[in-house]
Design an enzyme around this catalytic site. Structure first.
Site, short mmCIF file in Angstrom:
data_model
loop_
_atom_site.label_atom_id
_atom_site.label_comp_id
_atom_site.label_asym_id
_atom_site.label_seq_id
_atom_site.Cartn_x
_atom_site.Cartn_y
_atom_site.Cartn_z
N ASP A 18 21.52 17.90 -2.01
CA ASP A 18 22.83 17.55 -1.46
C ASP A 18 23.17 18.58 -0.38
O ASP A 18 23.33 19.77 -0.67
CB ASP A 18 23.88 17.57 -2.57
CG ASP A 18 25.20 16.97 -2.15
OD1 ASP A 18 25.26 16.39 -1.05
OD2 ASP A 18 26.17 17.07 -2.92
N GLU A 117 22.16 13.16 1.29
CA GLU A 117 21.93 13.28 -0.16
C GLU A 117 20.76 12.39 -0.57
O GLU A 117 20.66 11.25 -0.12
CB GLU A 117 23.21 12.85 -0.89
CG GLU A 117 23.13 12.84 -2.38
CD GLU A 117 24.39 12.25 -3.00
OE1 GLU A 117 24.44 12.19 -4.24
OE2 GLU A 117 25.31 11.82 -2.26
#
EC number: 2.7.7.7
Length: 354
Positions: A18, A117
């Protein structure tokens, strides 16, 4: 009595990457003068009459309570010294592709969840490295060394836990959840932070006295199934750190939409169109994040009596542009022949991706 078998595959090695405050971090990288200042990606409300929505912001801005999906007006009220940047989404997409190429050095089993992500299955990887932690560190190093950006990583034996792990330590953190640590790690966690548990499910769980992973662990399987159907079994497994969902490298998203329910019914055309404008901004943000453009705009209206109307309009060219989405939504609304009545929900969806 139907009881689903509990099968816990702990042999996999899953990484969740992320990027940290991605859009804002790209802007800081490209303009070092921004470092140390609160940076907010979104329209400056002083230039738009208070309109606009925050796409994201850096950690300096978050200290003031600013967060994504907040109105730009509220963000300014909380952080008047914030630097508003409308954003360069083509640039963010280009950087996102560079990050994707770094992932591909290690595995082709990549499931992008958005532009910043992704899940990676490195159980069998291109370099033959046995340690998923080592691969996660190498990816973080590559991203920083080549792009001057930081990423947080979560490592575990399934996607659910890897996602939770990546949120533990930000920015530039790396957290591992081992099989024997799963229940202990989940026990103190707010149930609202369990990935895949939506707002309505959280409300139902609160009604049952469930607020944490430890609370959920105490609820019998059949009680959860009676309350939630098959999703109840998913909840039962999540509390025990069990999730066997595979990393899907060919995951296809067919639509992106946002909707909002109003505690106070909407009646005036001005209020309705103002809300459609806010929804259009949120849809643009999501389309950009997922690198999608669509040719069909869908307007959903739920009235006070809970009757629901859905109407769509197709465009000649695919778009992810907020102005185009907003304009089309207004056109659809203007074309309705409904008698004026209270609206309790509005939704905007873009589909027909290219």
């Amino acid at each position: 009595m139907l009881i689903f078998p509990l099968i816990n595959d702990t042999s996999r090695k899953i990484i969740h990457i992320d990027m940290d405050a991605f859009f804002a971090s790209v802007e800081e990288r490209d303009n070092p003068k921004l470092k140390g200042h609160p940076v907010i990606i979104g329209s400056d409300p002083r230039l738009t009459g208070g309109r606009g929505v925050v796409s994201t912001c850096n950690y300096e801005a978050r200290k003031f309570g600013v967060h994504s999906a907040m109105s730009s007006k509220e963000a300014y009220e909380r952080c008047p010294q914030g630097i508003f940047i409308s954003g360069n989404y083509e640039k963010y997409q280009a950087v996102g592709l560079q990050i994707r190429e770094i992932f591909k050095r290690y595995t082709d089993l990549i499931e992008p969840m958005s532009i910043d992500e992704a899940y990676l299955d490195v159980t069998e990887n291109k370099l033959g490295i046995k340690s998923a932690v080592k691969i996660a560190k190498l990816i973080q190093h590559d991203i920083w060394n080549e792009l001057q950006l930081t990423a947080s990583a979560g490592v575990s034996y399934n996607k659910f836990l890897a996602k939770i792990a990546s949120d533990y330590e930000k920015p530039h953190g790396l957290t591992v959840i081992l099989p024997e640590e799963a229940e202990v790690s989940l026990a103190p966690m707010d149930i609202a932070k369990f990935h895949g548990v939506g707002k309505k499910s959280v409300e139902k769980l609160h009604e049952m006295g469930v607020y944490t992973g430890a609370d959920l662990l105490k609820i019998p399987e059949m009680t959860l199934i009676d309350k939630f159907g098959r999703f109840g079994f998913d909840l039962y497994r999540k509390a025990r750190g069990i999730s066997n969902s595979p990393v899907k490298s060919n995951r296809i998203r067919k639509s992106i939409g946002k909707e909002r329910t109003y505690a106070k019914l909407l009646y005036s055309e001005e209020d309705i169109k103002k809300e459609l404008t806010l929804l259009a901004q949120k849809v643009e943000n999501s389309l950009t994040k997922h690198d999608k453009k669509g040719r069909t705009i869908v307007l959903k209206i739920r009235y006070a009596d809970f009757s629901t109307l859905t109407k769509r309009k197709s465009l000649n060219l695919a778009t992810q542009d907020k102005e185009q989405i907003e304009r089309t939504a207004h056109e659809i609304y203007d074309s309705l022949e409904e008698q004026p009545r209270g609206i309790r929900l509005l939704g905007l969806t873009v589909t027909g991706f290219e």
